[in-house]
Enzyme design. Structure first.
Site: not given
Ligand code: SAH
Length: 275
Positions: A48, A70, A183
């Site tokens: 991703d 994505k 998100m």
């Molecule tokens: N599977 C991922 C989430 C995917 S949805 C997980 O477990 O973290 C994507 C959302 O995750 C983003 O919009 C944000 O809200 C959050 N996110 C992912 N990485 C991030 C980061 N390094 N810092 C802040 N938010 C993050």
């Protein structure tokens, strides 16, 4: 002992197998040993956009790397195309790593991908990753639970009408619980309205963690009443995670990583309002 020597062979991928691997939030130090080993064994890595550059640097030079693009709010490959790619490489007998930001089973559509693999008889493994809520909280100095401030924590997303309407706002507005909202950057206004309407105190602290665990991490703090305005004033952009609840105030004292937390913008001068 080498870093990966401890990995049991159960996790070794057979030819044509797919490992669904959590890449964590960005800091490569947060990968598990299983994740590192899977990357070493992979012949193809489908990742991703959210996966950090530091993590991708661990993919060996000769490995085929495909970005599936994505990420929250961005249009990348359709999920069907990702499925088709997994199938194509697996059928060719290649070991495939499907690398996802954070944890593959937390807002990552990992479940759908496994259902697809299972339906096609493709062997798979799952390697959990550090999800954004855990990483952002840790790197911002916010304990998600705390004996004095929060007895539970909830992971949720509220970025579209569907997710907003199906949530139980009375439940979410309870005190002494922490909400970790994924998100969320685009939906802050509606989120604030729903929580206030359901009775959450407007003085409830929040912290927005942008690029959590990465060198460019920013933490923006304030109270629920000013949430959308504060986020706008600091031009908070994706990826960002919202932590809302009493514990968010602890970032002011417990921060240890990256830049200092930023507060709400200065209030407008009284004169301007009186005019
Ligand atoms: N599977 C991922 C989430 C995917 S949805 C997980 O477990 O973290 C994507 C959302 O995750 C983003 O919009 C944000 O809200 C959050 N996110 C992912 N990485 C991030 C980061 N390094 N810092 C802040 N938010 C993050």
């Amino acid at each position: 002992m080498s870093l990966t020597a401890a990995s049991p062979s159960d996790f070794d991928l057979p030819p044509g197998g797919v490992a669904l691997v959590g890449a964590g939030p960005g800091d490569p130090g947060l990968l598990t040993l299983h994740a590192v080993r899977a990357l070493e064994q992979a012949e193809v890595v489908l990742h991703d956009r959210l996966v950090g550059a530091g993590v991708l640097a661990l993919v060996p030079a000769g490995t085929l790397r495909v970005e599936t693009g994505k990420s929250a709010g961005a249009h990348g490959m359709a999920q069907e195309q990702i499925h088709a790619l997994m199938l194509e490489h697996s059928r060719a007998g290649r070991r495939v790593v499907r690398l996802k930001g954070g944890d593959p089973f937390v807002f990552g559509r990992g479940g759908e991908e496994l259902e697809f693999l299972r339906a096609h008889g493709i062997p798979f493994r799952v390697v959990p990753g550090i999800t954004a809520a855990l990483a952002c909280a840790a790197y911002a100095g916010i304990p998600l639970t705390h004996r004095d401030h929060a007895q539970s924590v909830r992971l949720l997303t509220a970025h579209c009408r569907d997710s907003i309407d199906t949530l139980d706002w009375e439940e979410l507005a309870r005190e002494r619980q922490t909400l970790a909202i994924y998100m969320g950057v685009a939906g802050l206004e509606r989120l604030r309205e729903r929580l206030l309407a359901a009775g959450r105190d407007p003085a409830t602290p929040f912290a927005l963690v942008e690029n959590g665990s990465r060198p460019e991490q920013r933490v923006i703090t304030g109270t629920l009443a000013d949430l959308p305005g504060t986020a706008r004033a600091h031009a908070v952009a994706s990826p960002a995670l919202l932590v809302l609840g009493e514990v968010a105030a602890l970032a002011a004292q417990l921060h240890w990583f990256g830049a200092l937390p930023l507060g709400p913008p200065p209030a407008e001068p009284a004169l301007a309002r009186a005019a």
